[in-house]
Design a protein around this motif. Sequence first.
Motif, mmCIF file in Angstrom:
data_model
loop_
_atom_site.group_PDB
_atom_site.id
_atom_site.type_symbol
_atom_site.label_atom_id
_atom_site.label_comp_id
_atom_site.label_asym_id
_atom_site.label_seq_id
_atom_site.Cartn_x
_atom_site.Cartn_y
_atom_site.Cartn_z
ATOM 1 N N ASP A 1 0.847 -1.070 0.112
ATOM 2 C CA ASP A 1 -0.073 0.021 -0.107
ATOM 3 C C ASP A 1 0.898 1.219 -0.026
ATOM 4 O O ASP A 1 1.590 1.399 0.989
ATOM 5 N N LYS B 1 -2.579 -2.099 -3.214
ATOM 6 C CA LYS B 1 -3.760 -1.180 -3.021
ATOM 7 C C LYS B 1 -3.297 0.216 -3.186
ATOM 8 O O LYS B 1 -2.398 0.739 -2.819
ATOM 9 N N VAL C 1 -5.918 -3.336 -5.955
ATOM 10 C CA VAL C 1 -7.098 -3.032 -5.490
ATOM 11 C C VAL C 1 -7.381 -1.591 -5.240
ATOM 12 O O VAL C 1 -6.320 -0.690 -4.747
ATOM 13 N N THR D 1 -9.289 1.800 -4.051
ATOM 14 C CA THR D 1 -10.155 2.269 -3.212
ATOM 15 C C THR D 1 -10.620 3.786 -3.610
ATOM 16 O O THR D 1 -9.675 4.686 -3.902
ATOM 17 N N ILE E 1 -7.277 -2.339 4.174
ATOM 18 C CA ILE E 1 -6.455 -3.712 3.490
ATOM 19 C C ILE E 1 -6.027 -4.864 4.519
ATOM 20 O O ILE E 1 -5.975 -5.922 4.345
#
Length: 329
Positions: free
Chosen positions: A164, A193, A224, A226, A262
């Motif tokens: 991330d 992410k 991913v 968001t 996460i």
Amino acid sequence: MKKVFCIGETLIDFIPVQKNKPLKEVSGFERVAGGAPMNVAIAIAKYGGHSVMLTKVANDHFGDFLMDVIKENGVDTSSIIRTDEGETGLAFVSVDKHGERSFNFYRENAADLMLTPQEVKSDLFTTGDFLHFCSVDLIESPMKQTHKKVVDDFREIGGIISFDPNVRLPLWPDAESCRQTILQFLPLVDLVKVSDEELAFITGIEEEKSAIASLFVGNVKVVVYTKGSDGASIYLEDGVEYEDEGFKVTVADTTGAGDAFIGGFLSELLLLGVTTENLCEKIHEYHQQILAFANASGALTASVKGAIQAAPSRRHVMNFINTQVRNNK
């Protein structure tokens, strides 16, 4: 059960007591434990997983407080090294009327940046374990080299690596140094992410779909994405996309919400017995379950004050999901 190793910063967040004010006008703060990797480790432990923190913590009063919080929340602290070198990093976090944050950091001599590659033994990790890291501790330091070593160890044993970027530009000499370092580590991971606020900065591409496609480099199999209150999407290397609209809550403080997301995502992968070989297959099959749990984790954390220590339990998340009426896409 396999373990999730979270490597990186632990620090103290000072949250203003007075809301909707710039930092220069705040007269009082509340102390909470922080640092994105630590937040993720706590979330995973709260959701029933075995999380291990890899870091170095100062032998000062703030360091003692951090150790207490980490232990109280069920995270494995056996690989944390205490040191008289350096001190605990501090972050002053301003929260506006929408619950969004701005940061002032004091980390030039932070103890976590001093963790060396020699202090993390390769035999800690076994096939099927997870590694999660962020970009804050990738500035030039012994800790950056330790990240490289641990990532190499995980590639060798067949562990799953999650990244991330969690961009915090005030900690970097300049924005391009941050971006280039993220791009250096990106091809080494299985799952990344990225938030809607970070995507264009990291990729240099404004168009959303093209920017996301550009993240599939090297070993990356899963992106991913968001989108705050608009939920999240999973993109797979075969071009398939899964979307979940998320949950609407009254926002109190977004600090730690992305980390709870996460943490929830990785905890679901753990429960499903995900490996590097079946990662995409399991996401194809269980995408709705994974995204719902991750989005609920982030939403519930954002709905209360107190960063990740206020994160919900697995039972709380499941009860919340089961009482919501949504139109999933």
